[in-house]
Design a protein around this motif. Structure first.
Motif, PDB file in Angstrom:
ATOM      1  N   LEU A   1      26.519  68.648  15.544  1.00 19.75           N
ATOM      2  CA  LEU A   1      27.591  68.690  15.566  1.00 19.75           C
ATOM      3  C   LEU A   1      28.259  67.368  15.931  1.00 19.75           C
TER       4      LEU A   1
ATOM      5  N   SER B   1      33.425  71.162  18.152  1.00 17.45           N
ATOM      6  CA  SER B   1      32.488  71.908  19.185  1.00 17.45           C
ATOM      7  C   SER B   1      32.025  73.059  19.219  1.00 17.45           C
TER       8      SER B   1
ATOM      9  N   ASP C   1      24.462  67.510  19.474  1.00 12.67           N
ATOM     10  CA  ASP C   1      26.037  66.687  19.083  1.00 12.67           C
ATOM     11  C   ASP C   1      25.862  64.811  18.883  1.00 12.67           C
TER      12      ASP C   1
END
Length: 159
Positions: A31, A131, A156
């Motif tokens: 992500l 997200s 992330d």
């Protein structure tokens, strides 16, 4: 292969060992915002994995596509006809990379079905600018959980 890491100019790092580990058990969800190097990092990690393979048989077949292309193939598929070739390849691939999930035309039953089909039968690597919370809301918590189980990873890269 331990310690092999893919890096991009924005310093996002995905250990190739995370991909190797997930070949037997789970998926990888990368992500981060636009331009963070998600796609490039996955590409480099897979290339290093291939280069590190000692035998050709150790190199898994990879199908790389976008979320929009998969949904487009589903939409163009005529009712009553066999599954679109891209979807069949995505279902059967030992390693499936889906780039930019989360912004394509929503077809939640399709994604649930695809992830269910691949659950326990191959690794699915997904990149997304969305997200984790957005993906859970959009596709359902169970679908995202199955993408990562039993020991998958979420990386992330930041907003």
């Amino acid at each position: 292969m331990t310690g092999v890491t893919a890096r991009t100019s924005t310093d996002v790092a995905i250990p190739a060992t995370a991909i190797v580990a997930s070949l037997d058990a789970g998926g990888l969800l990368v992500l981060g915002g636009s331009g963070k190097g998600k796609t490039a990092s996955v590409n480099r990690a897979l290339r290093r994995l291939v280069r590190a393979a000692t035998r050709r048989a150790d190199v898994p077949r990879v199908v790389w596509t976008t979320a929009a292309a998969l949904v487009g193939a589903r939409i163009e598929q005529k009712f009553g006809e066999h599954e679109a070739p891209l979807i069949g390849k995505a279902r059967a691939a030992p390693v499936l990379v889906v780039d930019e999930l989360g912004f394509e035309r929503l077809d939640q039953p399709f994604w649930t079905d695809l992830i269910d089909c691949r659950y326990g039968h191959g690794v699915t690597i997904v990149t997304s600018g969305a997200s984790l919370e957005h993906l859970r809301e959009r596709y359902g918590g169970a679908t995202i959980r199955k993408l990562l189980e039993p020991v998958g990873a979420s990386v992330d890269a930041g907003a």
